[in-house]
Design a protein around this motif. Structure first.
Motif, mmCIF file in Angstrom:
data_model
loop_
_atom_site.group_PDB
_atom_site.id
_atom_site.type_symbol
_atom_site.label_atom_id
_atom_site.label_comp_id
_atom_site.label_asym_id
_atom_site.label_seq_id
_atom_site.Cartn_x
_atom_site.Cartn_y
_atom_site.Cartn_z
ATOM 1 N N LEU A 178 -6.357 -2.756 -5.324
ATOM 2 C CA LEU A 178 -7.371 -2.757 -4.335
ATOM 3 C C LEU A 178 -6.790 -0.915 -4.053
ATOM 4 C CD1 LEU A 178 -6.168 -5.038 -1.519
ATOM 5 C CD2 LEU A 178 -7.782 -4.968 -3.065
ATOM 6 N N VAL A 179 -8.203 -0.006 -3.335
ATOM 7 C CA VAL A 179 -7.924 0.654 -3.309
ATOM 8 C C VAL A 179 -8.635 1.325 -0.902
ATOM 9 C CG1 VAL A 179 -8.784 3.493 -2.905
ATOM 10 C CG2 VAL A 179 -8.530 2.399 -5.060
ATOM 11 N N GLN A 183 1.200 10.767 -10.738
ATOM 12 C CA GLN A 183 1.005 10.127 -9.358
ATOM 13 C C GLN A 183 -0.019 9.272 -9.294
ATOM 14 O OE1 GLN A 183 1.200 12.736 -5.723
ATOM 15 N NE2 GLN A 183 0.135 11.875 -5.020
ATOM 16 N N ALA A 184 -0.988 9.757 -9.477
ATOM 17 C CA ALA A 184 -2.224 8.076 -9.589
ATOM 18 C C ALA A 184 -1.544 7.235 -10.174
ATOM 19 C CB ALA A 184 -2.768 7.992 -9.454
ATOM 20 N N VAL A 242 1.172 -1.003 -0.295
ATOM 21 C CA VAL A 242 -0.033 -0.353 0.123
ATOM 22 C C VAL A 242 0.641 1.381 0.232
ATOM 23 C CG1 VAL A 242 -0.113 0.494 2.536
ATOM 24 C CG2 VAL A 242 -1.972 1.300 1.250
ATOM 25 N N GLU A 243 0.723 2.602 -1.196
ATOM 26 C CA GLU A 243 1.644 3.315 -0.851
ATOM 27 C C GLU A 243 0.275 4.622 -0.756
ATOM 28 O OE1 GLU A 243 4.626 3.650 -0.949
ATOM 29 O OE2 GLU A 243 5.039 1.851 -1.302
ATOM 30 N N HIS A 264 -5.705 5.831 -1.264
ATOM 31 C CA HIS A 264 -4.573 4.724 -1.390
ATOM 32 C C HIS A 264 -4.874 3.934 -2.111
ATOM 33 C CE1 HIS A 264 -3.810 8.007 1.244
ATOM 34 N NE2 HIS A 264 -4.539 7.798 2.752
ATOM 35 N N PRO A 265 -3.403 3.930 -3.264
ATOM 36 C CA PRO A 265 -3.951 2.413 -3.845
ATOM 37 C C PRO A 265 -2.889 1.648 -3.057
ATOM 38 C CG PRO A 265 -1.661 4.281 -4.788
ATOM 39 C CD PRO A 265 -2.688 4.540 -3.516
#
Length: 255
Positions: free
Chosen positions: A214-215, A157-158, A123-124, A220-221
């Protein structure tokens, strides 16, 4: 529904509390006490405690007795991907076969568990001051870089974080971490279903790999990947994820 089943628990840095330290084994306690940064110490505590509570419930063991092994394959140090060190027949006749992965970024902490495969979770936390250009030059292949810079600046960024989480999840599933050059691991573009397109040359094997995006908290990805036995059967359909409230699990623990 099809796909390889994976359970994922999400918790928060704010879930860290002194009572959870009773769950740590001597190796974990030493690492916890040697971590100077308070946030890093809290994330480590939450990750260890949540892993032990979840695995203890699945295996029918007291959480403090869950046998975890932390040995780096490169240097032999007490870090790297954590594995269950179960006997061949498992506790109380329960057959072994669980694998798990821990991730954290900012205030988020996650634990993924699956059976009959090696799992990786990443996760980031997205933030406005991220230096996408510097990170992309380290992490993306030439074709991935070209695709990134073909996008409007506001979308980069995304798109980068989606690609990064996929790569990290794959490397965590394989247990190789960042010892493998990220630029040599190529994954599908953010708008396409997650898949590995090219493997680093130094990897001896090209394992089957199932993946899912996932989100977390609406923005947050994250990504989860499953490699090895059973992953190939679900590869076309990715991973079937069941989400759980890790904060609730931690709050329910009473020393």
């Amino acid at each position: 529904m099809t796909g390889h089943p994976v359970q994922v628990w999400w918790a928060r840095l704010e879930d860290a509390r002194a009572g959870l330290r009773a769950l740590l084994d001597p190796v974990e306690r030493a690492r916890y006490e040697s971590t100077v940064d308070p946030a890093g110490r809290g994330r480590f505590l939450v990750g260890c405690a949540l892993s032990r509570l979840v695995l203890g419930e699945l295996l029918g063991l007291p959480p403090a007795d869950v046998p975890l092994r932390r040995v780096c394959p490169r240097c032999g140090g007490p870090h790297g991907k954590v594995h269950l060190a179960l006997p061949p027949d498992g506790p109380s006749g329960t057959p072994p076969g669980y694998d798990f992965s821990v991730t954290h970024s900012g205030a988020l902490v996650g634990v993924a568990v699956c059976r009959d495969g090696e799992v990786g979770l990443d996760v980031e936390e997205s933030h406005g001051d991220m230096d996408v250009d510097s990170a992309a030059r380290v992490a993306l292949s030439d074709s991935e870089l070209a695709a990134l810079y073909a996008r409007p600046a506001a979308e980069r960024q995304a798109a980068f974080l989606r690609t990064w989480t996929r790569k990290e999840a794959v490397l965590k599933a394989l247990g190789v971490g960042l010892g493998v050059p990220l630029r040599e691991l190529e994954v599908s573009g953010p708008e396409r279903p997650p898949a590995v397109l090219a493997w680093p040359g130094r990897l001896a094997a090209r394992p089957s790999m199932s993946m899912a995006d996932l989100v977390v908290d609406g923005g947050h990805p994250a990504a989860v990947a499953v490699a090895g036995v059973g992953a190939g059967e679900g590869e076309a359909d990715g991973v079937r994820v069941a989400l759980h409230d890790g904060s609730e699990v931690l709050a329910a623990y009473d020393v």
